[in-house]
Motif scaffolding. Structure first.
Motif, PDB file in Angstrom:
ATOM      1  N   ILE A  49       1.512  -2.324  -8.308  1.00  0.00           N
ATOM      2  CA  ILE A  49       0.855  -3.098  -7.762  1.00  0.00           C
ATOM      3  C   ILE A  49       1.332  -3.495  -6.371  1.00  0.00           C
ATOM      4  CG2 ILE A  49       0.723  -4.467 -10.106  1.00  0.00           C
ATOM      5  CD1 ILE A  49       2.716  -6.345  -9.206  1.00  0.00           C
ATOM      6  N   SER A  50       2.414  -2.923  -6.095  1.00  0.00           N
ATOM      7  CA  SER A  50       3.011  -3.002  -4.727  1.00  0.00           C
ATOM      8  C   SER A  50       2.110  -2.061  -3.781  1.00  0.00           C
ATOM      9  CB  SER A  50       4.349  -2.697  -4.516  1.00  0.00           C
ATOM     10  OG  SER A  50       5.209  -3.645  -5.355  1.00  0.00           O
ATOM     11  N   PHE A  52      -0.907  -1.652  -3.427  1.00  0.00           N
ATOM     12  CA  PHE A  52      -2.076  -2.024  -3.125  1.00  0.00           C
ATOM     13  C   PHE A  52      -2.051  -3.404  -2.201  1.00  0.00           C
ATOM     14  CE2 PHE A  52      -2.952   0.442  -6.795  1.00  0.00           C
ATOM     15  CZ  PHE A  52      -3.914   1.411  -6.166  1.00  0.00           C
ATOM     16  N   LYS A  53      -0.633  -3.775  -1.907  1.00  0.00           N
ATOM     17  CA  LYS A  53      -0.506  -5.154  -1.122  1.00  0.00           C
ATOM     18  C   LYS A  53      -0.283  -4.564   0.347  1.00  0.00           C
ATOM     19  CE  LYS A  53       1.831  -7.516  -4.838  1.00  0.00           C
ATOM     20  NZ  LYS A  53       3.034  -8.185  -5.258  1.00  0.00           N
ATOM     21  N   THR A  54      -0.499  -5.841   1.229  1.00  0.00           N
ATOM     22  CA  THR A  54       0.004  -5.828   2.677  1.00  0.00           C
ATOM     23  C   THR A  54       1.485  -6.047   2.569  1.00  0.00           C
ATOM     24  OG1 THR A  54      -0.335  -8.037   2.941  1.00  0.00           O
ATOM     25  CG2 THR A  54      -2.360  -6.721   3.146  1.00  0.00           C
ATOM     26  N   ASN A  55       1.983  -5.545   3.726  1.00  0.00           N
ATOM     27  CA  ASN A  55       3.394  -6.112   3.840  1.00  0.00           C
ATOM     28  C   ASN A  55       3.807  -7.561   3.792  1.00  0.00           C
ATOM     29  OD1 ASN A  55       4.615  -3.442   4.529  1.00  0.00           O
ATOM     30  ND2 ASN A  55       3.657  -3.382   6.508  1.00  0.00           N
ATOM     31  N   GLN A  56       2.829  -8.347   4.473  1.00  0.00           N
ATOM     32  CA  GLN A  56       2.978  -9.745   4.242  1.00  0.00           C
ATOM     33  C   GLN A  56       3.101 -10.318   2.770  1.00  0.00           C
ATOM     34  OE1 GLN A  56       0.186 -11.993   6.647  1.00  0.00           O
ATOM     35  NE2 GLN A  56       1.112 -13.884   5.757  1.00  0.00           N
ATOM     36  N   ASP A  57       1.974  -9.617   2.014  1.00  0.00           N
ATOM     37  CA  ASP A  57       1.725  -9.860   0.551  1.00  0.00           C
ATOM     38  C   ASP A  57       3.192  -9.422  -0.085  1.00  0.00           C
ATOM     39  OD1 ASP A  57       0.472 -11.131  -1.407  1.00  0.00           O
ATOM     40  OD2 ASP A  57      -0.725  -9.341  -1.651  1.00  0.00           O
ATOM     41  N   PHE A  58       3.535  -8.399   0.151  1.00  0.00           N
ATOM     42  CA  PHE A  58       4.595  -7.587  -0.365  1.00  0.00           C
ATOM     43  C   PHE A  58       5.784  -8.677  -0.460  1.00  0.00           C
ATOM     44  CE2 PHE A  58       8.718  -5.092  -0.146  1.00  0.00           C
ATOM     45  CZ  PHE A  58       8.508  -4.445  -1.387  1.00  0.00           C
ATOM     46  N   SER A  60       5.787 -12.040   0.358  1.00  0.00           N
ATOM     47  CA  SER A  60       5.393 -13.256  -0.370  1.00  0.00           C
ATOM     48  C   SER A  60       5.420 -13.498  -1.449  1.00  0.00           C
ATOM     49  CB  SER A  60       4.237 -13.918   0.572  1.00  0.00           C
ATOM     50  OG  SER A  60       3.037 -12.935   0.272  1.00  0.00           O
ATOM     51  N   ASN A  61       4.797 -12.264  -2.304  1.00  0.00           N
ATOM     52  CA  ASN A  61       4.345 -12.383  -3.642  1.00  0.00           C
ATOM     53  C   ASN A  61       4.795 -11.177  -4.294  1.00  0.00           C
ATOM     54  OD1 ASN A  61       2.695 -15.013  -3.718  1.00  0.00           O
ATOM     55  ND2 ASN A  61       1.302 -13.590  -2.370  1.00  0.00           N
ATOM     56  N   PRO A  62       6.255 -10.914  -4.321  1.00  0.00           N
ATOM     57  CA  PRO A  62       6.840  -9.445  -4.676  1.00  0.00           C
ATOM     58  C   PRO A  62       6.430  -9.089  -6.098  1.00  0.00           C
ATOM     59  CG  PRO A  62       8.240 -11.223  -4.458  1.00  0.00           C
ATOM     60  CD  PRO A  62       7.256 -11.839  -3.955  1.00  0.00           C
ATOM     61  N   TYR A  63       6.288 -10.171  -7.038  1.00  0.00           N
ATOM     62  CA  TYR A  63       6.196  -9.845  -8.453  1.00  0.00           C
ATOM     63  C   TYR A  63       4.643 -10.107  -8.796  1.00  0.00           C
ATOM     64  CZ  TYR A  63      11.054 -10.112  -7.775  1.00  0.00           C
ATOM     65  OH  TYR A  63      12.329 -10.189  -7.282  1.00  0.00           O
ATOM     66  N   SER A 258       4.403  -1.317   2.297  1.00  0.00           N
ATOM     67  CA  SER A 258       3.059  -1.175   1.620  1.00  0.00           C
ATOM     68  C   SER A 258       2.831   0.367   1.639  1.00  0.00           C
ATOM     69  CB  SER A 258       1.867  -1.891   2.301  1.00  0.00           C
ATOM     70  OG  SER A 258       1.867  -1.452   3.661  1.00  0.00           O
ATOM     71  N   LEU A 259       2.960   1.071   2.692  1.00  0.00           N
ATOM     72  CA  LEU A 259       2.474   2.405   2.566  1.00  0.00           C
ATOM     73  C   LEU A 259       3.714   3.326   1.975  1.00  0.00           C
ATOM     74  CD1 LEU A 259       1.241   3.213   6.098  1.00  0.00           C
ATOM     75  CD2 LEU A 259      -0.059   2.628   4.203  1.00  0.00           C
ATOM     76  N   THR A 260       4.699   2.932   1.946  1.00  0.00           N
ATOM     77  CA  THR A 260       6.075   3.649   1.078  1.00  0.00           C
ATOM     78  C   THR A 260       5.589   3.294  -0.477  1.00  0.00           C
ATOM     79  OG1 THR A 260       7.644   3.153   3.086  1.00  0.00           O
ATOM     80  CG2 THR A 260       8.453   3.690   0.532  1.00  0.00           C
ATOM     81  N   MET A 261       5.106   2.455  -0.841  1.00  0.00           N
ATOM     82  CA  MET A 261       5.077   2.134  -2.250  1.00  0.00           C
ATOM     83  C   MET A 261       3.834   2.961  -2.456  1.00  0.00           C
ATOM     84  SD  MET A 261       7.527   0.411  -3.638  1.00  0.00           S
ATOM     85  CE  MET A 261       8.861  -0.720  -2.651  1.00  0.00           C
ATOM     86  N   ALA A 262       2.758   2.987  -1.666  1.00  0.00           N
ATOM     87  CA  ALA A 262       1.656   3.813  -2.004  1.00  0.00           C
ATOM     88  C   ALA A 262       2.008   5.024  -2.213  1.00  0.00           C
ATOM     89  CB  ALA A 262       0.535   3.533  -0.903  1.00  0.00           C
ATOM     90  N   ALA A 263       2.589   5.798  -1.301  1.00  0.00           N
ATOM     91  CA  ALA A 263       3.277   7.136  -1.344  1.00  0.00           C
ATOM     92  C   ALA A 263       3.892   7.522  -2.559  1.00  0.00           C
ATOM     93  CB  ALA A 263       4.087   7.468  -0.110  1.00  0.00           C
ATOM     94  N   MET A 264       4.737   6.338  -2.813  1.00  0.00           N
ATOM     95  CA  MET A 264       5.738   6.759  -4.022  1.00  0.00           C
ATOM     96  C   MET A 264       4.825   6.636  -5.611  1.00  0.00           C
ATOM     97  SD  MET A 264       9.095   4.319  -3.029  1.00  0.00           S
ATOM     98  CE  MET A 264       9.854   4.665  -4.633  1.00  0.00           C
ATOM     99  N   ALA A 265       3.818   5.693  -5.281  1.00  0.00           N
ATOM    100  CA  ALA A 265       3.123   5.809  -6.418  1.00  0.00           C
ATOM    101  C   ALA A 265       2.251   7.179  -6.941  1.00  0.00           C
ATOM    102  CB  ALA A 265       1.892   4.654  -6.513  1.00  0.00           C
ATOM    103  N   VAL A 266       1.721   7.666  -5.673  1.00  0.00           N
ATOM    104  CA  VAL A 266       1.134   8.943  -5.802  1.00  0.00           C
ATOM    105  C   VAL A 266       2.226  10.064  -6.315  1.00  0.00           C
ATOM    106  CG1 VAL A 266       0.094  10.977  -4.457  1.00  0.00           C
ATOM    107  CG2 VAL A 266      -0.603   8.332  -3.903  1.00  0.00           C
TER     108      VAL A 266
END
Length: 293
Positions: A49-50, A52-58, A60-63, A258-266
């Motif tokens: 879920i992280s 697909f978030k923006t850094n701000q959303d990451f 402010s709404n981490p969970y 946000s990009l780190t989490m996207a890369a880790m998900a892949v």
């Protein structure tokens, strides 16, 4: 008469108590397994879920689920980090090291488990001792050695150390499994004219698939996620593996989460796929060899 009725009643009551106790035990066991499964799966849920978030959303709404699903994170991370090339490099290194580890481990385990000779005990102790070596303490001598023989910045700079440090565990697991195989199978093959190589490849090796699957998944996790050796031995950008590619999103001034989490998900998807494919063989291999018979 009354005594018999009372005895029967007491027996039924005792049976009911045992049934209730068993139900409680089963319920507690299921609850513990449920909590354990949640603890294991929640990090994956949080990662995906992280992604697909923006850094701000990451922050402010981490969970919670993303406020706005940013699907571009995956494509941007793929392009900026060069995940395609990095995944190819990781695949080449991982599977080459896996093939060497499983073949050499199975061959050594076959000798140690099926033959009796004078140095069998010391050799087994030597290989087990290999599991106690702190891997990262060997970085400097390995770097000097590889520099002298000229294999730095090549796939072999990772394949050879990965294989060497995983072999002790591979030999230990596979040898324990092969020891549990009945010797009558091997003796029958020898009587039929099958040599030692034929016995190994046609009989022992196919029967040892569960143990080799266990070694394969454990080795795959180590090779796919290994960072220190790749960082020290690989400087060529064209040979970067996935763990090195992920570091592009972090510098001395900050991290693009946000990009780190996207890369880790892949990067974690191949690991999940491999585990789902071999999970049955892994469970068989983990318990095989523990009981002889």
């Amino acid at each position: 008469m009354n005594t018999n009725i009372q005895t029967t009643a007491n027996s039924n009551l005792s049976t009911d108590k045992k049934g209730v106790i068993n139900l409680i035990k089963i319920g507690l066991a299921n609850l513990i397994l449920l909590v354990f499964a949640f603890a294991m799966l929640y990090p994956l849920y949080w990662l995906f879920i992280s992604a697909f978030k923006t850094n701000q959303d990451f922050f402010s709404n981490p969970y919670s689920f993303p406020t706005h699903w940013v699907l571009e994170n995956i494509t941007r991370a793929w392009e900026l980090a060069g995940l395609g090339k990095a995944m190819i490099n990781s695949t080449i290194v991982t599977f080459a090291a896996l093939i060497l580890t499983i073949f050499l481990g199975a061959l050594t385990a076959f000798v140690l488990s099926r033959f009796n000779f004078r140095l069998k005990g010391p050799l087994m102790a030597f290989f087990v001792l290999g599991m106690l070596i702190p891997i990262h303490s060997t970085l400097v001598p390995l770097f000097i050695m590889m520099n002298k023989i000229g294999i730095l910045d090549t796939y072999w700079a990772l394949i050879l150390p990965y294989t060497a440090f995983e072999l002790p565990l591979a030999i230990f697991i596979i040898a324990a499994y092969m020891t549990s195989l009945p010797k009558e199978i091997e003796e029958a093959a020898l009587i039929d004219g099958t040599g030692y190589w034929g016995t190994f490849f046609r009989i022992i090796l196919p029967l040892s698939v569960p143990a080799m699957a266990t070694v394969a998944i454990l080795a795959f996790l180590r090779y796919w996620n290994e960072f220190a050796f790749a960082l020290v031995f690989i400087n060529d950008q064209a040979l970067k593996t996935l763990p090195l590619a992920l570091t592009i999103f972090s510098d001395g001034f900050g991290t693009d989460y946000s990009l780190t989490m996207a890369a880790m998900a892949v990067a974690v998807i191949p690991t999940i796929i491999i585990y789902l494919i071999f999970q049955e063989q892994i469970m068989k291999g983990m318990v095989a060899g523990s009981v002889k018979g």
